[in-house]
Design a protein around this motif. Structure first.
Motif, PDB file in Angstrom:
ATOM      1  N   MET A  21      11.242  -1.700 -34.320  1.00  0.00           N
ATOM      2  CA  MET A  21      12.253  -1.937 -33.275  1.00  0.00           C
ATOM      3  C   MET A  21      12.060  -0.990 -32.087  1.00  0.00           C
ATOM      4  O   MET A  21      13.026  -0.382 -31.603  1.00  0.00           O
ATOM      5  N   THR A  22      10.843  -0.908 -31.573  1.00  0.00           N
ATOM      6  CA  THR A  22      10.563   0.069 -30.507  1.00  0.00           C
ATOM      7  C   THR A  22      11.475  -0.090 -29.282  1.00  0.00           C
ATOM      8  O   THR A  22      12.036   0.874 -28.784  1.00  0.00           O
ATOM      9  N   GLY A  23      11.605  -1.325 -28.800  1.00  0.00           N
ATOM     10  CA  GLY A  23      12.320  -1.541 -27.534  1.00  0.00           C
ATOM     11  C   GLY A  23      13.833  -1.432 -27.653  1.00  0.00           C
ATOM     12  O   GLY A  23      14.528  -1.436 -26.635  1.00  0.00           O
ATOM     13  N   TRP A  24      14.346  -1.328 -28.855  1.00  0.00           N
ATOM     14  CA  TRP A  24      15.802  -1.252 -29.029  1.00  0.00           C
ATOM     15  C   TRP A  24      16.325   0.146 -28.716  1.00  0.00           C
ATOM     16  O   TRP A  24      17.523   0.349 -28.557  1.00  0.00           O
ATOM     17  N   ARG A  25      15.432   1.100 -28.630  1.00  0.00           N
ATOM     18  CA  ARG A  25      15.741   2.500 -28.291  1.00  0.00           C
ATOM     19  C   ARG A  25      16.853   3.054 -29.179  1.00  0.00           C
ATOM     20  O   ARG A  25      17.951   3.397 -28.712  1.00  0.00           O
ATOM     21  N   VAL A  52      23.434   9.353 -34.285  1.00  0.00           N
ATOM     22  CA  VAL A  52      22.605   8.222 -33.856  1.00  0.00           C
ATOM     23  C   VAL A  52      22.208   8.484 -32.402  1.00  0.00           C
ATOM     24  O   VAL A  52      23.051   8.880 -31.585  1.00  0.00           O
ATOM     25  N   THR A  53      20.929   8.278 -32.098  1.00  0.00           N
ATOM     26  CA  THR A  53      20.412   8.645 -30.762  1.00  0.00           C
ATOM     27  C   THR A  53      19.665   7.469 -30.126  1.00  0.00           C
ATOM     28  O   THR A  53      19.306   6.511 -30.831  1.00  0.00           O
ATOM     29  N   ALA A  54      19.413   7.566 -28.836  1.00  0.00           N
ATOM     30  CA  ALA A  54      18.645   6.521 -28.139  1.00  0.00           C
ATOM     31  C   ALA A  54      17.156   6.741 -28.425  1.00  0.00           C
ATOM     32  O   ALA A  54      16.407   7.266 -27.597  1.00  0.00           O
ATOM     33  N   GLY A  55      16.738   6.371 -29.614  1.00  0.00           N
ATOM     34  CA  GLY A  55      15.354   6.602 -30.042  1.00  0.00           C
ATOM     35  C   GLY A  55      15.155   8.053 -30.423  1.00  0.00           C
ATOM     36  O   GLY A  55      16.027   8.919 -30.170  1.00  0.00           O
ATOM     37  N   SER A  56      14.004   8.328 -31.038  1.00  0.00           N
ATOM     38  CA  SER A  56      13.733   9.733 -31.368  1.00  0.00           C
ATOM     39  C   SER A  56      13.515  10.530 -30.076  1.00  0.00           C
ATOM     40  O   SER A  56      13.726  11.736 -30.046  1.00  0.00           O
ATOM     41  N   SER A  57      13.121   9.846 -29.010  1.00  0.00           N
ATOM     42  CA  SER A  57      12.888  10.553 -27.738  1.00  0.00           C
ATOM     43  C   SER A  57      14.156  11.277 -27.281  1.00  0.00           C
ATOM     44  O   SER A  57      14.098  12.436 -26.848  1.00  0.00           O
ATOM     45  N   ALA A  58      15.324  10.610 -27.400  1.00  0.00           N
ATOM     46  CA  ALA A  58      16.587  11.292 -27.056  1.00  0.00           C
ATOM     47  C   ALA A  58      16.866  12.400 -28.072  1.00  0.00           C
ATOM     48  O   ALA A  58      17.438  13.442 -27.717  1.00  0.00           O
ATOM     49  N   GLY A  59      16.434  12.196 -29.327  1.00  0.00           N
ATOM     50  CA  GLY A  59      16.602  13.242 -30.349  1.00  0.00           C
ATOM     51  C   GLY A  59      15.864  14.520 -29.968  1.00  0.00           C
ATOM     52  O   GLY A  59      16.351  15.633 -30.204  1.00  0.00           O
TER      53      GLY A  59
END
Ligand SMILES: Cc1ncc(COP(=O)(O)O)c(C=O)c1O
Length: 380
Positions: free
Chosen positions: A235-239, A96-103
């Motif tokens: 849920m964009t802002g939930w990161r 589990v990551t902080a959004g796909s951006s952290a992925g």
């Protein structure tokens, strides 16, 4: 003397965020704005999520979780692969990551070294290019066009070999086009033969209208899959997002996650687990995106956007506006100033040919889309 600043930090802006800033300023000035620029659902998180989060805030400690996330959420993601794709992904391979951006950060660092060559599709999501560049990895642009439906083919990739990695997205941002299962299969085979690490951004899975979704992990056991709760789950802002990691990278991704992020936000992990029980509400959103898409396909030609990519999925239409401009950035600014309709210039997605394209996002409520078209008609 000025202190040194790193060259790696000198990456281009994510232009859509600049457009959003200008649109928000206009709104603050009291003017009407129609957000067809930003790739985010006009809705918040589904209702079931809000309830689960409320009770977690009052009853749970919400401290750090395991680096790879709450076991119950990882189980829920694994179940999602069984239910949605009829494919078994072991819990141990899910992070589990902080959004796909952290992925992206985790996967690029785990899979590539400085100087490696990673193919990115143009037009495509600009942050792939920019993050690679910040890490000293070379983004190799694979130029696509309407003839190949803005998706890569083994033939196009042949021309840019050697490669260490390939990033694909189906449905794609900005074009909304999808690969057929056999097209994804031949890209996966090509990567196997050429020793290329396949990274599949599946963030728009769940939002498709014409073609079947296939997860790359079912075809290629070396592939890294990146996904997120931002789009289908609204849920964009939930990161919050996740990765499916090939066994040989598990240890390095875990160490990277521990050191860079510790874990994804605990409250968002609780929220994400609840989101898997909100399918009825989420499917209604997909039906709404489909209606928005159909409305735009019918009405965009009237306002001069008559050459659009086939909108198979996601919530974007990529339009060729070469009949109107060769400066899409100025074109979008002028439209925003004259009508309040915010669009994203194609140059965000395609440094070579994006000056003659725009991306139209239809993730907002239907009345916003209809009012935006009415504004464009009035100004025509
Ligand atoms: C193709 C694509 N990948 C990744 C992202 C980033 O999403 P997240 O909110 O999960 O970081 C976006 C956001 O617009 C996107 O369009």
């Amino acid at each position: 003397m000025a202190l040194k600043a790193s060259k790696r930090g000198c990456i281009p802006s994510f232009m859509v965020m600049d457009v959003l800033k200008a649109a928000n300023q206009k709104k603050l000035d009291g003017e009407a704005v129609y957000h067809l620029e930003i790739g985010q659902p006009g809705t918040g998180a589904p209702r079931g999520v809000v309830g689960a989060v409320g009770s977690a805030v009052t009853s749970e400690q919400l401290g750090y979780t395991d680096a790879f996330g709450l076991p119950s959420l990882r189980e829920a993601i694994s179940k999602h692969y069984r239910d949605h794709y009829k494919f078994d992904v072991p819990v141990e391979r899910i992070a589990v990551t902080a959004g796909s951006s952290a992925g992206f950060v985790l996967s690029f660092l785990a899979a590539f070294d400085i100087g490696d060559r990673v193919a990115v599709i143009s037009p495509g999501y600009p942050c792939y290019r920019h993050i690679l560049q910040a890490f000293g990895i070379t983004p190799v642009i694979v130029q696509t066009d309407a003839n190949c439906r803005f998706q890569p083919t083994p033939g196009l990739l042949e021309t840019v070999l050697p490669l260490d990695g390939l990033i694909i997205a189906s449905p794609s941002n900005p074009s909304g086009t999808m690969l057929l299962p056999e097209e994804l299969g031949s890209l996966s085979d090509f990567c196997d033969v050429e020793n290329i690490r396949l990274i599949s951004d599946e963030i728009y899975h769940g939002i498709s209208y014409e073609r079947q979704e296939v997860t790359a992990t079912s075809l290629n056991s070396d592939a890294i899959v990146i996904n997120s709760f931002s789009k289908y789950f609204s849920m964009t802002g939930w990161r919050i997002g996740w990765m499916v990691i090939p066994p040989e990278l598990l240890h390095s991704v875990e160490c990277l996650q521990q050191n860079l992020f510790i874990c994804a936000p605990a409250i968002s992990q609780v929220a994400a687990e609840a989101a898997f029980h909100c399918n009825d509400e989420l499917e209604k959103l997909v039906a709404q995106y489909r209606r928005n898409r159909d409305f735009l396909i019918e009405n965009l030609p009237d306002v001069g956007f008559d050459r659009c990519a086939p909108a198979d999925g996601a919530f974007y239409i990529y339009a060729d506006v070469s009949a109107h401009t060769n400066n899409s950035e100025k074109f979008c600014q002028d439209i925003l100033n004259a009508t309040g309709v915010a669009l994203t210039p194609g140059c965000d997605f395609d440094p070579n040919f994006g000056k003659t394209s725009v991306r139209i996002s239809y993730a907002e409520a239907p009345d916003v889309i209809e009012q935006a078209i009415a504004q464009l008609q009035r100004s025509n």
